[in-house]
Scaffold this active site. Structure first.
Site, short mmCIF file in Angstrom:
data_model
loop_
_atom_site.label_atom_id
_atom_site.label_comp_id
_atom_site.label_asym_id
_atom_site.label_seq_id
_atom_site.Cartn_x
_atom_site.Cartn_y
_atom_site.Cartn_z
N HIS A 119 37.97 40.55 41.20
CA HIS A 119 39.14 41.14 41.85
C HIS A 119 38.80 41.73 43.21
O HIS A 119 37.90 42.55 43.34
CB HIS A 119 39.76 42.22 40.96
CG HIS A 119 40.30 41.69 39.67
ND1 HIS A 119 39.66 41.88 38.46
CD2 HIS A 119 41.40 40.94 39.40
CE1 HIS A 119 40.36 41.29 37.51
NE2 HIS A 119 41.41 40.72 38.04
N HIS B 65 42.77 32.68 38.15
CA HIS B 65 41.99 32.68 36.92
C HIS B 65 42.92 32.82 35.72
O HIS B 65 44.11 33.04 35.85
CB HIS B 65 40.92 33.78 36.93
CG HIS B 65 41.44 35.17 37.15
ND1 HIS B 65 41.80 35.65 38.39
CD2 HIS B 65 41.66 36.19 36.29
CE1 HIS B 65 42.21 36.90 38.30
NE2 HIS B 65 42.14 37.24 37.02
N CYS C 287 46.70 43.45 28.04
CA CYS C 287 46.41 42.29 28.88
C CYS C 287 44.92 42.01 28.82
O CYS C 287 44.13 42.88 28.45
CB CYS C 287 46.82 42.54 30.33
SG CYS C 287 48.57 42.87 30.58
N HIS D 5 41.56 38.71 29.43
CA HIS D 5 41.08 37.40 29.83
C HIS D 5 40.35 36.76 28.65
O HIS D 5 39.46 37.39 28.07
CB HIS D 5 40.11 37.50 31.00
CG HIS D 5 40.65 38.27 32.17
ND1 HIS D 5 40.55 39.64 32.27
CD2 HIS D 5 41.30 37.85 33.28
CE1 HIS D 5 41.11 40.04 33.40
NE2 HIS D 5 41.57 38.99 34.03
N GLU E 179 41.09 47.88 22.48
CA GLU E 179 41.84 48.84 23.29
C GLU E 179 42.64 49.83 22.46
O GLU E 179 42.79 50.99 22.85
CB GLU E 179 42.78 48.11 24.24
CG GLU E 179 42.07 47.28 25.30
CD GLU E 179 43.01 46.76 26.36
OE1 GLU E 179 44.18 47.19 26.39
OE2 GLU E 179 42.58 45.93 27.18
N TYR F 181 51.59 34.47 38.18
CA TYR F 181 51.98 35.45 39.20
C TYR F 181 50.82 35.74 40.14
O TYR F 181 49.65 35.50 39.83
CB TYR F 181 52.46 36.75 38.56
CG TYR F 181 51.33 37.59 38.01
CD1 TYR F 181 50.83 38.67 38.73
CD2 TYR F 181 50.74 37.30 36.78
CE1 TYR F 181 49.77 39.44 38.24
CE2 TYR F 181 49.70 38.06 36.28
CZ TYR F 181 49.22 39.13 37.03
OH TYR F 181 48.17 39.87 36.56
N GLU G 274 45.82 40.50 42.29
CA GLU G 274 45.78 39.86 40.97
C GLU G 274 46.39 38.48 41.14
O GLU G 274 47.43 38.32 41.81
CB GLU G 274 46.59 40.65 39.94
CG GLU G 274 45.78 41.68 39.16
CD GLU G 274 44.81 41.07 38.15
OE1 GLU G 274 44.48 39.88 38.30
OE2 GLU G 274 44.38 41.78 37.24
N GLU H 28 46.85 35.19 38.63
CA GLU H 28 46.58 34.70 37.27
C GLU H 28 47.61 33.69 36.78
O GLU H 28 48.80 33.81 37.08
CB GLU H 28 46.57 35.88 36.29
CG GLU H 28 45.48 36.89 36.56
CD GLU H 28 45.51 38.06 35.60
OE1 GLU H 28 44.45 38.69 35.41
OE2 GLU H 28 46.58 38.35 35.02
N TRP I 137 53.29 42.61 37.08
CA TRP I 137 53.37 41.43 36.20
C TRP I 137 54.30 41.69 35.02
O TRP I 137 55.08 40.81 34.65
CB TRP I 137 51.98 41.02 35.72
CG TRP I 137 51.23 42.06 34.94
CD1 TRP I 137 51.31 42.32 33.61
CD2 TRP I 137 50.29 43.00 35.48
NE1 TRP I 137 50.48 43.36 33.27
CE2 TRP I 137 49.83 43.79 34.39
CE3 TRP I 137 49.78 43.23 36.75
CZ2 TRP I 137 48.90 44.81 34.56
CZ3 TRP I 137 48.85 44.24 36.92
CH2 TRP I 137 48.42 45.02 35.83
#
Length: 216
Positions: free
Chosen positions: A41, A48, A83, A85, A103, A120, A130, A132, A177
């Site tokens: 980032h 990504h 959120c 990856h 989390e 977005y 961002e 993605e 997002w």
């Protein structure tokens, strides 16, 4: 060998954490490589692969979270439940299950696909980007949550209808997002329990390639 984001090995008796990787994509959504999450980032963030998840309870309340203040992107901002990856070799549902546990200490129910092609790009005030391809999923839980303060500053349940109304009116400021996702999710119907589940066949090309990706 598949690299998981929290694997570790020992060197001189001390545990060494394997760097978390993100999957880099071409403009058309094909996998072109991997790179450490810690470096991805910035002002020129490459496209990504990511995911967003929305966790509901049996009363159609959404578990809203506030991002930890230490987050690289949008620290301290309210957003959807979770959120993240997917790691190389890890499919979306495995990644969502892992991140909800890490989390929020949550055990999710069946994970369903809501927005298979969501994509977005947004820019923070400091120029951080961002960028993605970020399919959106939803699930339910009846269990309690426990926040990991390294990831989540706070979490609370809010009726989905209230969340949508407040986001769309501007009364509730959330991540860019999530704001875009809410605009699309509300077209699926007023009650998440009645949302249709999209087919995995609609996911981007990377989702079909993900099992074969290994760390470079």
């Amino acid at each position: 060998m598949i690299s998981r984001p929290h694997d570790s090995h020992r060197s001189g008796g001390a545990a060494v954490k394997t760097p978390e990787l993100v999957i880099l994509l071409s403009p058309s959504g094909d996998v072109v490589g991997t790179t450490p999450k810690a470096t991805v980032h910035g002002p020129q963030t490459p496209l990504h692969l990511a995911f967003s998840s929305y966790v509901f309870d049996n009363l159609d309340r959404l578990l809203v979270t506030r991002r930890a203040l230490e987050k690289r992107t949008w620290p301290g901002v309210l957003t959807n439940t979770c959120c993240g990856h997917p790691a190389p070799g890890e499919d979306f549902r495995e990644a969502i299950t892992r991140r909800l546990q890490e989390e929020l200490g949550l055990q999710a129910g069946p994970i369903e696909l809501a927005l298979p092609t969501f994509r977005y790009r947004c820019v923070m005030d400091d120029g951080t980007v961002e960028n993605e391809i970020c399919p959106v999923f939803f699930t339910r839980t009846s269990g309690p949550f426990q926040i990991n303060p390294e990831e989540v500053a706070e979490a609370f349940w809010l009726p989905w209808s209230t969340f949508v109304d407040d986001v769309m009116s501007g009364a509730l400021t959330i991540s860019p997002w999530a704001r875009l996702q809410v605009e699309q999710l509300r077209t699926l119907g007023p009650s998440p329990r009645n949302w249709p589940s999209a087919s995995d066949d609609q996911l981007p090309a990377a989702a079909r390639q993900i099992r074969t990706i290994t760390a470079e």
